[in-house]
Scaffold this active site. Sequence first.
Site, short mmCIF file in Angstrom:
data_model
loop_
_atom_site.label_atom_id
_atom_site.label_comp_id
_atom_site.label_asym_id
_atom_site.label_seq_id
_atom_site.Cartn_x
_atom_site.Cartn_y
_atom_site.Cartn_z
N TRP A 162 1.01 -1.20 0.01
CA TRP A 162 -0.04 0.01 0.12
C TRP A 162 0.98 1.26 0.10
O TRP A 162 0.42 2.33 -0.20
CB TRP A 162 -0.89 0.06 1.22
CG TRP A 162 -0.16 -0.29 2.43
CD1 TRP A 162 -0.11 -1.48 2.97
CD2 TRP A 162 0.63 0.47 3.32
NE1 TRP A 162 0.71 -1.50 4.39
CE2 TRP A 162 1.22 -0.14 4.32
CE3 TRP A 162 0.88 2.05 3.22
CZ2 TRP A 162 1.88 0.45 5.41
CZ3 TRP A 162 1.71 2.47 4.25
CH2 TRP A 162 2.31 1.70 5.20
N ASN A 163 2.20 0.92 0.36
CA ASN A 163 2.91 2.39 0.53
C ASN A 163 3.33 3.32 -0.52
O ASN A 163 3.32 4.43 -0.72
CB ASN A 163 4.18 2.20 1.45
CG ASN A 163 5.10 0.97 0.69
OD1 ASN A 163 5.02 0.45 -0.17
ND2 ASN A 163 6.31 1.19 1.42
N ARG A 171 6.36 -0.54 -11.51
CA ARG A 171 7.77 -1.24 -11.41
C ARG A 171 7.87 -2.54 -11.70
O ARG A 171 8.65 -3.41 -12.09
CB ARG A 171 8.28 -1.01 -9.96
CG ARG A 171 9.86 -1.05 -9.61
CD ARG A 171 10.18 -0.42 -8.65
NE ARG A 171 10.00 -1.43 -7.46
CZ ARG A 171 10.53 -1.17 -6.26
NH1 ARG A 171 11.11 -0.07 -5.93
NH2 ARG A 171 10.56 -2.19 -5.21
N LYS A 186 -2.62 -7.82 -8.09
CA LYS A 186 -3.44 -7.64 -6.52
C LYS A 186 -3.03 -6.85 -5.72
O LYS A 186 -1.84 -6.89 -5.31
CB LYS A 186 -3.36 -9.08 -6.03
CG LYS A 186 -4.63 -9.31 -5.10
CD LYS A 186 -4.34 -9.52 -3.56
CE LYS A 186 -3.55 -8.67 -2.67
NZ LYS A 186 -4.05 -7.60 -2.17
N ALA A 188 -2.50 -3.71 -2.91
CA ALA A 188 -3.07 -3.82 -1.54
C ALA A 188 -4.49 -3.51 -1.30
O ALA A 188 -4.85 -2.35 -2.01
CB ALA A 188 -2.12 -2.94 -0.45
N GLY A 240 6.22 -6.68 -0.34
CA GLY A 240 5.47 -6.63 1.04
C GLY A 240 6.34 -6.89 1.84
O GLY A 240 7.66 -6.95 1.81
N SER A 241 5.98 -7.37 3.02
CA SER A 241 6.51 -7.73 4.44
C SER A 241 7.33 -9.28 4.19
O SER A 241 6.76 -10.07 3.53
CB SER A 241 5.46 -7.80 5.42
OG SER A 241 4.71 -9.05 5.08
N LEU A 263 11.00 -7.42 -0.20
CA LEU A 263 10.61 -7.73 1.08
C LEU A 263 11.03 -6.45 1.97
O LEU A 263 11.21 -5.44 1.58
CB LEU A 263 10.79 -8.86 1.52
CG LEU A 263 10.53 -10.02 0.63
CD1 LEU A 263 11.13 -11.39 1.14
CD2 LEU A 263 9.19 -10.18 0.16
N CYS A 296 10.30 0.78 2.55
CA CYS A 296 11.20 -0.28 2.92
C CYS A 296 12.75 0.22 2.79
O CYS A 296 13.25 -0.39 3.60
CB CYS A 296 11.05 -1.49 1.88
SG CYS A 296 11.15 -0.65 -0.01
P1 NAP Z 1 2.08 -7.13 3.44
O1 NAP Z 1 1.04 -7.02 4.56
O2 NAP Z 1 3.42 -8.01 3.28
O3 NAP Z 1 1.11 -7.04 2.03
C1 NAP Z 1 1.68 -6.76 0.53
C2 NAP Z 1 0.80 -7.24 -0.22
O4 NAP Z 1 0.57 -8.69 0.00
C3 NAP Z 1 -0.59 -6.58 -0.07
O5 NAP Z 1 -1.26 -6.84 -1.56
C4 NAP Z 1 -1.30 -7.71 0.75
O6 NAP Z 1 -2.71 -7.79 0.61
C5 NAP Z 1 -0.67 -9.08 0.10
N1 NAP Z 1 -1.08 -10.32 1.11
C6 NAP Z 1 -0.88 -10.17 2.30
N2 NAP Z 1 -1.00 -11.62 2.95
C7 NAP Z 1 -1.26 -12.25 1.68
C8 NAP Z 1 -1.46 -13.74 1.53
N3 NAP Z 1 -1.47 -14.61 2.25
N4 NAP Z 1 -1.29 -14.12 0.14
C9 NAP Z 1 -1.26 -13.29 -0.82
N5 NAP Z 1 -1.12 -12.00 -0.63
C10 NAP Z 1 -1.15 -11.46 0.58
O7 NAP Z 1 2.90 -5.79 3.24
P2 NAP Z 1 2.36 -4.10 3.28
O8 NAP Z 1 1.98 -3.89 4.93
O9 NAP Z 1 1.11 -4.07 2.33
O10 NAP Z 1 3.61 -3.23 2.98
C11 NAP Z 1 4.62 -3.04 3.64
C12 NAP Z 1 6.09 -4.04 3.59
O11 NAP Z 1 6.23 -4.02 2.35
C13 NAP Z 1 7.15 -3.58 4.58
O12 NAP Z 1 7.41 -4.75 4.80
C14 NAP Z 1 7.88 -2.91 3.47
O13 NAP Z 1 9.18 -2.89 3.74
C15 NAP Z 1 7.73 -3.83 2.22
N6 NAP Z 1 7.85 -3.05 0.86
C16 NAP Z 1 9.19 -3.43 0.52
C17 NAP Z 1 9.45 -2.83 -0.95
C18 NAP Z 1 10.74 -3.25 -1.43
O14 NAP Z 1 10.89 -2.95 -2.45
N7 NAP Z 1 11.73 -4.05 -0.89
C19 NAP Z 1 8.84 -1.88 -1.34
C20 NAP Z 1 7.69 -1.45 -0.56
C21 NAP Z 1 7.32 -2.05 0.63
P3 NAP Z 1 -3.82 -6.92 1.17
O15 NAP Z 1 -3.52 -5.61 1.23
O16 NAP Z 1 -5.12 -7.67 0.88
O17 NAP Z 1 -3.39 -7.41 2.81
#
Ligand code: NAP
Length: 493
Positions: A162-163, A171, A186, A188, A240-241, A263, A296
């Site tokens: 979502w950020n 990207r 898919k 956020a 994501g996380s 991540l 991130c």
């Molecule tokens: P997140 O909770 O891991 O969610 C990311 C995405 O995954 C969302 O679309 C989420 O959907 C989906 N998701 C969650 N559970 C899932 C599952 N069991 N199966 C399939 N998809 C699933 O992370 P976030 O809170 O949105 O984002 C923050 C995190 O992203 C931080 O840790 C940050 O460091 C990381 N991030 C990394 C980068 C990078 O390039 N390294 C860039 C940006 C952010 P829902 O929204 O529906 O839950």
Amino acid sequence: MAVTADQEKAVLDKVPTGLFIDGEWRASSSGATFNVEDPSTGRTLLTLADATPEDGMAALDAAAAAQADWARTAPRERGEILRRAFDMVTARADEFALLMTLEMGKPLAEARGEVTYGAEFLRWFSEEAVRTSGRYSMSPDGKSRLLVNKKPVGPCLLITPWNFPLAMATRKIAPAVAAGCTMVLKPANLTPLTSSLFATVLQEAGLPAGVLNIVNTTTAGAVTGPLIEDPRLRKLSFTGSTPVGRNLLAAASKNVLRTSMELGGNAPFLVFEDADLDAAVNGAMLAKLRNMGEACTAANRFIVHESVADRFAAALAERMEGMTTARGTEDESKLGPLIDQKSRDKVHELVTAAVGAGAETVTGGSPVTGDGYFYQATVLKNVPRSARIMQEEIFGPVAPIVTFRTEDEAVELANDTEYGLVAYVFTRDFNRGLRMGERLETGMMGLNAGVVSNAAAPFGGVKQSGLGREGGAEGIEEYLYTQYVGIANPYAS
Ligand code: NAP
């Protein structure tokens, strides 16, 4: 000038509320919907279709059906779709920026910055689309010929956080389009609006039906799980996380999917005794407060030489005190809200625990009372190295400072984490800067720079920050596989 309610309504009216499948916007097969909220006010912005597993499968059906024709389109044609999309997003930058501010909370000026950054992936990959190449060579024994070719990996599942609602989508989408892959995206569920508006741009730019499909859902696992198990899917790209990424990697192993994993991070920000302190504070403001710290790449641990730590802390605190918290649409807004109550509670918990363990609050340290999920820009010093805030991703506007005496100690502290996305190093000694590049275990490093993100550079981490790279010459490779054809000696009769 502050944004008016009419301007907000005008942009929201342009966002399709359905699921985007096979070039059409449709309702959820169950009729279910969910609300998207403004984190500055808690009010509902729009109500969207909530995809079911059947909708997810319909999206993969469309992507799989479109794959063969799409892979055969001329690279130039794919590049030109991206280039038109770049021009259109750029021309509509204010609209995209306002939409991101509404759904994600960042101040408008920052949202405009994200439009520039996010659109740049469209331009960059419009150029990369025509640059993939293979090779033809003679085998070492001269008895055969080796033809090496690059082909699109096939239908991809793209999952975004979502950020950065636009940039995290472009990207992935731009290199997939350039390479000739079809997709199910898919986004956020907290910030799905920007992707839907962006899909209308791609449609207008000429992207054929079925190449990009979007399933918004509140049941991510249930909708994406069956796609990951389906043999027609060939790639999973996730941002994501780390905990969710780990589970997805395990699921992807069943069909041995190509995976890209962007991540979490826990970036060290190193300030040496010879650093230009003004530059370090400027860099810290960017590395820490961009996106309210919800990045991130956000500097998570400030590791500062003991001889300059107090001066650095005081100067950073002074700058942070000028960061007015306000809804991102207001002129005075320098710091928007955090994404939701849960995130703000977590940030405050980390701060409280650090202070309880002996850290000193130089400025901030509390949630802002009133509407929305605002948190004060915060500087903590003398933070114990064992504090939770030093281990976990803060995802908020909080700068914890620890001190070091020697370069070895600084490196040891910086590398003492399971993450390895990015590090920032401030020093006037260029050799030391290069040495830090060699000694720090991260996929990226900012040298006297508080931002490293660039569409032309390979973005990504090592250790538990992920696998693969997005952007740069490497970005398109994630969506291509190498095929080798062994050819008999053309001189043999
Ligand atoms: P997140 O909770 O891991 O969610 C990311 C995405 O995954 C969302 O679309 C989420 O959907 C989906 N998701 C969650 N559970 C899932 C599952 N069991 N199966 C399939 N998809 C699933 O992370 P976030 O809170 O949105 O984002 C923050 C995190 O992203 C931080 O840790 C940050 O460091 C990381 N991030 C990394 C980068 C990078 O390039 N390294 C860039 C940006 C952010 P829902 O929204 O529906 O839950």
